[in-house]
Design an enzyme around this catalytic site. Structure first.
Site, PDB file in Angstrom:
ATOM      1  N   ASP A  43       0.899  -1.196  -0.074  1.00  0.00           N
ATOM      2  CA  ASP A  43       0.200  -0.042  -0.002  1.00  0.00           C
ATOM      3  C   ASP A  43       0.907   1.289   0.093  1.00  0.00           C
ATOM      4  OD1 ASP A  43      -2.563  -1.489   0.142  1.00  0.00           O
ATOM      5  OD2 ASP A  43      -2.160  -1.730   2.481  1.00  0.00           O
ATOM      6  N   PRO A  44       0.373   2.517  -0.541  1.00  0.00           N
ATOM      7  CA  PRO A  44       1.260   3.783  -0.445  1.00  0.00           C
ATOM      8  C   PRO A  44       1.680   4.117   0.859  1.00  0.00           C
ATOM      9  CG  PRO A  44      -0.667   3.971  -2.049  1.00  0.00           C
ATOM     10  CD  PRO A  44      -0.855   2.520  -1.482  1.00  0.00           C
TER      11      PRO A  44
END
Length: 220
Positions: A43-44
């Site tokens: 995930d970012p």
């Protein structure tokens, strides 16, 4: 050698918080000119190890995707969010559990557990990525998945923040585990994928397949 297949091998990257995994893939592809894929995204907000496959190595994606993964995470047990991470809308806030209660909850998550896949995930719902539906405000019932938690250790617990070290099977969402504990991931870092460690990460180095593949055989 045909264009796009050179260099062939494995690239280990240490993703920082912020950019998407796909932006790291694109950066490497732009530099090498080779066909480039990944063996599992982050995930970012998360950091840590990404395995990138270059050239002919992209055909081995499934083999690398199936590897176990080790994470270090900090779970904020004072509230849950819609995405299971710090970027999601806060769903509720509450008092964190006592030490003994947390230990019991952790015990229940070791082994095989069936949990709901987070709404902000890449799983497809009726042909559309779940995270896209979530961003559009579309509420869907997320499917469950059996996730494998081989190791789950409490490193520290202070002021409602539990620091965990965990080894999980492919397809396991750490955010789902955090949500099951009544919290969300405030920090998530992937430190190992199979026999590969984040300390080895170097985007400029292409690990030849004749060096990488024997390491996979060693963990069987």
């Amino acid at each position: 050698m045909p264009k796009g297949l050179d260099p062939t091998g494995v690239i280990l990257a240490d993703k920082p918080a912020g950019p998407s995994s796909f932006s790291i893939v694109a950066r490497v592809r732009s530099r090498t000119g080779a066909k480039t894929g990944h063996a599992g995204t982050l995930d970012p907000f998360a950091t840590g190890l990404l395995i990138l496959l270059s050239g002919r190595a992209t055909s081995l994606q499934d083999r690398f995707m199936k590897l176990d993964k080790r994470y270090v995470t900090e779970v904020d047990l004072r509230g849950r969010t819609a995405t299971g991470d710090p970027e999601g809308e806060v769903l509720d806030e509450h008092e964190p559990p006592a030490d003994a209660e947390l230990e019991r909850a952790l015990a229940g998550l070791r082994g095989e557990v069936e949990l709901s896949i987070p709404a902000a995930s890449a799983v497809k719902i009726q042909g559309e990525r779940a995270y896209r539906l979530h961003r559009q405000g579309v509420v869907v019932e997320m499917p469950t998945r059996v996730m494998r938690v081989h190791e789950l250790e409490l490193v520290s617990y202070t002021d409602g923040i539990a620091r965990l070290d965990l080894l999980v099977g492919s397809g396991t969402y750490v955010r789902a585990l955090a949500d099951a504990l009544g919290g969300h991931c405030a920090m998530l870092r992937r430190v190992e994928i199979g026999p590969f460690r984040v300390e080895e990460a170097d985007e400029l180095r292409v690990l030849p397949l004749e060096e990488a593949l024997p390491r996979l055989a060693e963990i069987r």
